[in-house]
Design a protein around this motif. Structure first.
Motif, short mmCIF file in Angstrom:
data_model
loop_
_atom_site.label_atom_id
_atom_site.label_comp_id
_atom_site.label_asym_id
_atom_site.label_seq_id
_atom_site.Cartn_x
_atom_site.Cartn_y
_atom_site.Cartn_z
N LEU A 132 -27.45 -15.25 19.79
CA LEU A 132 -27.21 -15.24 18.35
C LEU A 132 -26.22 -14.13 17.99
O LEU A 132 -25.30 -14.32 17.19
N GLY A 135 -22.66 -15.05 18.86
CA GLY A 135 -22.04 -15.92 17.87
C GLY A 135 -21.55 -15.16 16.66
O GLY A 135 -20.49 -15.47 16.10
N TRP A 136 -22.28 -14.14 16.24
CA TRP A 136 -21.87 -13.34 15.10
C TRP A 136 -20.67 -12.44 15.43
O TRP A 136 -19.93 -12.04 14.53
N SER A 144 -18.54 -10.01 22.08
CA SER A 144 -19.27 -11.28 22.20
C SER A 144 -19.57 -11.61 23.65
O SER A 144 -20.68 -12.03 24.01
N TRP A 211 -24.57 -20.27 16.95
CA TRP A 211 -25.77 -19.59 16.48
C TRP A 211 -27.00 -20.49 16.58
O TRP A 211 -28.12 -20.01 16.78
N SER A 212 -26.81 -21.82 16.45
CA SER A 212 -27.94 -22.75 16.47
C SER A 212 -28.62 -22.76 17.84
O SER A 212 -29.84 -22.98 17.93
N GLY A 214 -28.89 -20.08 19.82
CA GLY A 214 -29.70 -18.88 19.85
C GLY A 214 -31.00 -19.06 19.09
O GLY A 214 -32.08 -18.67 19.57
#
Length: 435
Positions: A132, A135-136, A144, A211-212, A214
């Motif tokens: 997650l 992704g951020w 990353s 993100w999904s 994670g």
């Protein structure tokens, strides 16, 4: 004197052998089984209990499978790193699993397999947090990538706890005589989860973004922890714990046979698409699907044969079938025959792990069973880790078809080793009988 000492050790641990392995005239001398195997419920009840425990392996490997097909492309395309970094983000997990096997074995034996599984599921959830975070941080590619690497290291360590812990938990609940059943269902859970997880990860990322994945991993880990928390633990077997290196020495021959047999799976999983492309054949994915279907089907249909005729005999048959399938892939003049080769390979490889695993686990006392499972599983990690570069070097020198000949020769070497181990075990059993 060496034979007498080995015979005594074999006699000491003979209670862990399936009953049909013992000479009938000596069954009256068999020691009392451990408490976990004292009850003898019906086979269906045993299977249901095993499935309820390997469910945690399924959840753990679903977390592994979800990012499997996504991360290389994300690292290469979205973050802009090279093919080496894209490959490393996957392979670093196997390295972490390999290195964490001894530690996982100690946790299983000393704190119990249930606690090991729960700790492993917490690790899966933590890996989801790092994914997650990656992704951020996609606006900062290096940050990353580092977050992804940390998450993969955590996930690899969690894999050894969840996979080996579930096997130890299952054996502790249904008894050592059902070791083959536990290992077989655990393999079905892991390969089935990988097959489901990879396309699921692609769907999630295409629909919502990295993100999904994670979030889904965190939620799956939380579900697994909540289910595991309520389940009855397996009793911790008290007794002297063998040092991991001693356990590794005990299972080394069996693990070597497993490693040789695993090369076929590694070559198909890594190079089947390139092999098909070299022949301009379509639908390479069908080979992987058929391999997986035959793998699972063989475990469901013939898993009980290990208890009936013994692990070594099953391994001998399976490695013979696997070698035949790999030779067919090597010589295949058409995609249909290549499919047949993949099917035979999957069918043959299916029972190699549990067949040799039963014989390996029988060589150590119950108090070191977790270490034995971890040490034995280490060999498949090692095999899959080195198959890619070694088979790639073979393909570079002799073409993609040659890698299947290389894998077939490895399977035949594993077959020869299994025949030797079977003969040695037969001699040892006769020595025990004479005592």
């Amino acid at each position: 004197m060496m034979w007498h000492r080995l015979a005594f050790e074999r006699l000491r641990f003979i209670q862990f052998l399936p009953p049909l392995h013992l000479p009938s005239r000596n069954r009256g001398l068999m020691p009392m089984p451990d408490a976990s195997s004292a009850a003898t419920p019906r086979p269906v009840a045993i299977t249901l209990q095993v499935v309820s425990i390997v469910l945690f392996t399924f959840i753990g490997y679903l977390n592994i499978g979800i990012p499997l097909a996504v991360l290389p492309g994300y690292v290469h395309t979205d973050l802009g790193f090279g093919a080496v970094a894209a490959g490393l983000v996957i392979s670093v997990q196997y390295l972490a699993t390999l290195l964490s096997r001894p530690y996982a074995g100690r946790i299983i034996d000393n704190r119990g397999p249930k606690k090991a599984v729960i700790i492993g599921l917490f690790g899966c959830g933590l890996s989801g947090v790092f994914m997650l975070l990656a992704g951020w941080l996609d606006a900062w590619p290096m940050a990353s990538l580092i977050s992804l690497f940390i998450g993969r290291l955590v996930l690899g360590s969690a894999e050894s706890l969840v996979g080996s812990g579930s096997i130890g938990w299952g054996i502790g609940r249904v008894g050592a005589a059902n070791t083959a059943k536990v290992i077989s269902w655990n393999g079905i859970a892991s390969y089935g989860a990988l097959a489901i997880g990879a396309p699921l990860g692609v769907l999630l990322v295409n629909a919502m973004g990295l993100w999904s994945m994670g979030v889904s991993i965190i939620l799956l880990a939380a579900l697994g922890i909540s289910l595991a928390w309520k389940k009855t633990p397996a009793p911790i077997v008290h007794g002297e714990r063998m040092p991991f290196l001693h356990v590794l020495g005990r299972v080394l021959p069996h693990g070597t046979g497993l490693a040789l047999g695993s090369i076929g799976f590694g070559t198909i999983a890594t190079f089947i698409t390139l092999y098909y492309a070299s022949h301009t054949w379509p639908n390479a994915v069908l080979c992987l699907s058929l391999f997986g279907a035959c793998f699972i089907g063989a475990r469901l249909l013939f898993g009980n044969m290990i208890n009936r005729i013994g692990g070594f005999r099953v391994a001998i048959v399976c490695l013979s079938v696997e070698a035949l399938g790999l030779l067919l892939l090597w010589l295949a003049p058409s995609p249909n025959l290549a499919l047949a080769g993949a099917a035979l390979t999957g069918f043959g490889f299916s029972l190699v792990f549990p067949a040799l695993g039963v014989e390996a686990v029988n060589l150590v006392p119950a108090s070191s069973r977790g270490a034995a499972v971890g040490a034995y599983s280490l060999f498949i990690d090692l095999s899959l880790g080195i198959t890619g570069p070694v088979a790639g070097a073979v393909a570079a020198g002799f073409g993609f078809a040659s890698i299947f000949l290389f894998a077939a020769l490895a399977s035949l070497a594993g077959l020869g080793l299994s025949v030797y181990l079977y003969k040695q075990a037969k001699v040892m059993r006769n020595k025990v009988t004479d005592l």
